[in-house]
Motif scaffolding. Structure first.
Motif: not given
Length: 527
Positions: A379-384, A421-428, A464-466, A520-527
């Motif tokens: 089970x993963x709680x990482x934001x996907x 999840x290394x350096x994963x996104x923080x926001x959807x 949406x964040x955690x 890029x969107x990945x950079x923006x999503x990692x806050x």
């Protein structure tokens, strides 16, 4: 088929898996010497809210030696924009697909230029045999001068007018054979898609032995019929006729209680969190009077029919998985999700899906891993997000770069395999464009005749964040904000919260991401 029979089939399926593993132990050396690329089966249902998952034994079973994503969000809770994001790995503001009906910004007309960029094209080039079944993109023509099979697909069984499940047209294209268009013969569409799926797998074995396949099965269920008129006898949400008992569900069949009478009173939409919640704290478009008793009665019927509808989906998944050989089970990923969620009385919203609340944007995502690499239940709680599926399928297939850093999303495969999840996104990011019949000719697919006034959301963007849900509406001065740690059901709007200033900056970066001069969107999503 009763639920008891389904459970028996599930037990038998598990036994087959166990026997296949025993067999594998004796011959594993040869298999290890020549690893094969995995098959991928992708089940994509339509309008399935997360609360229906509890009624689907086989689908929930994908979590056994599989991976469950608890924070999977769609980029737009509307069929066509969400599917465009899946196919391309891009947010709606980058695909240009914002609504359902054919215009320059919606439907198949807006999506068609993107077809050469879908994962099907990359997978076919990589040597996969590909097949698509069911609902494709809204307004796609299955006949006439504009009909064509999109690039990248070896088989193409796509339905038109499938929302009623019993009256539809279905293409019948197999590369190398004469194409056709089949009209409904009275078979429930979900059942026919299951048959076509098993046929695809059989043909793949016969015509391309040793070649991996990618199969996408996309039923319309549990979506409602369109243009429902008051007083019609056919259910708004049409289950298979075998799942339409005139009295009740069999007692003891479902986890939230026995059905004690003709109305199956223990399966009750009014028991869902936030049903008929007081909305005085919410933006003006949400605020409304309590739901009338007659309307609640209708919604109870709708919910029970949606429960009945997903029984056929569960049967279909069991049928497709049951046709896999032991060797195929050792080397197949099975992915299950929905294009968006659905509300049915929550926050006094009658029927629809276009809000930023969790019941519309947070949907199930389960991935069954190949049985050759059993790791237990993960089970993963990482934001996907659905923009991640493009890169995920390419990564599963071992397609060359870019895979794990592709377009607006990233591959979920490391998370599926239990890696950190290394350096994963923080926001959807969540986007919504309100259809505008007056200026574009678009109609609102979620228009609810039972509710007068401005009952649909304005255009908005949300993050949406955690721990946060932050929404900015077009033409509305105040944002909407919820602390989703203390208020996970989004019941207490707090637009003056101190965190809104930071959330506004995050949202601003995400809504511009991928455009010229923006990160890029990945950079923006990692806050």
């Amino acid at each position: 088929m009763t639920r008891h029979t389904r459970r028996a089939l599930a037990v038998a399926f598990a036994l087959v898996l166990s026997l296949s593993l025993v067999s594998q132990a004796g011959t594993g050396t040869a298999a290890a010497a020549k690893p094969q690329r995995p098959n991928i089966i992708f089940f994509l249902v339509d309008d399935m809210s997360a609360d229906l998952l509890q009624y689907m034994d086989t689908v929930r079973g994908l979590a056994d030696d599989g991976t469950t994503f608890t924070n999977y969000y769609v980029s737009n809770s509307l069929c066509c924009p969400s599917r465009a994001s899946m196919f391309t790995g891009q947010f709606p503001h980058n695909t240009g697909v914002a609504t359902n009906l054919n215009t320059d910004r919606g439907g198949y007309k807006a999506f068609a230029p993107l077809e050469p960029k879908t994962y099907a094209v990359s997978l076919e080039k990589a040597g996969y045999r590909t097949g698509y079944l069911g609902k494709y993109i809204n307004e796609y023509p299955v006949k006439g001068p504009d009909y064509h099979v999109p690039t990248g697909w070896d088989e193409w069984h796509v339905a038109a007018n499938g929302y009623g499940e019993y009256k539809y047209e279905l293409t019948n294209y197999v590369k190398g054979e004469t194409p056709g268009l089949d009209s409904s013969d009275g078979t429930y569409l979900v059942d026919l898609l299951g048959k076509r799926a098993t046929d695809f797998i059989a043909r793949s074995r016969e015509r391309a032995p040793g070649k991996p396949f990618f199969l996408q099965v996309a039923p319309f269920a549990p979506h409602s019929r369109l243009n429902v008129k008051p007083g019609e006898k056919e259910p708004r949400f049409p289950p298979a006729r075998r799942d339409r008992p005139k009295t009740q569900f069999p007692a003891g069949e479902f986890p939230n209680g026995d059905c004690g009478g003709p109305d199956c009173n223990d399966i009750d939409v009014s028991k869902l969190p936030t049903f008929d919640e007081d909305t005085a704290d919410k933006p003006s478009w949400v605020r409304r009077e309590p739901l009338a008793p007659g309307l609640v009665k209708q919604l109870r019927t709708d919910y029970r029919d949606r429960v009945r509808m997903v029984q056929s989906v569960d049967d279909m998944v069991a049928r497709v998985l049951g046709t896999l050989t032991a060797a195929e089970k050792r080397n197949t990923y099975v992915v299950f999700t929905s294009d968006n969620g659905f509300h049915l009385g929550q926050h006094r919203l009658v029927r629809g899906k276009s809000t930023a609340y969790d019941h519309d944007v947070r949907v199930p995502l389960l991935v069954k891993r190949p049985t050759a690499g059993r790791q237990g239940d993960l089970v993963t709680s990482a934001i996907a997000q659905n923009v991640d599926l493009f890169a995920t399928f390419l990564d599963m297939a071992g397609v060359g770069a870019p895979t794990r850093d592709s377009r607006d999303g990233r591959s979920l495969l490391p998370l599926i395999q239990g890696k950190k999840a290394e350096d994963w996104r923080k926001a959807a990011l969540i986007e919504h464009v309100k259809p505008n019949p007056a200026t574009t000719g678009e109609s609102d697919p979620d228009a609810e005749p039972l509710q007068a006034g401005n009952s649909q959301p304005p255009s908005y963007t949300a993050v949406r964040t955690a721990g946060d849900l932050y929404v900015e509406y077009e033409g509305v001065s105040k944002p909407e904000y919820y602390d989703t740690v203390s208020d996970p059901r989004q019941e207490s709007n707090d637009p003056s919260n101190a965190k809104t200033a930071d959330m506004a900056k995050v949202l601003d970066a995400l809504t511009k991401c991928g455009k010229a001069g923006a990160p890029d969107c990945w950079t923006a999503a990692r806050l």
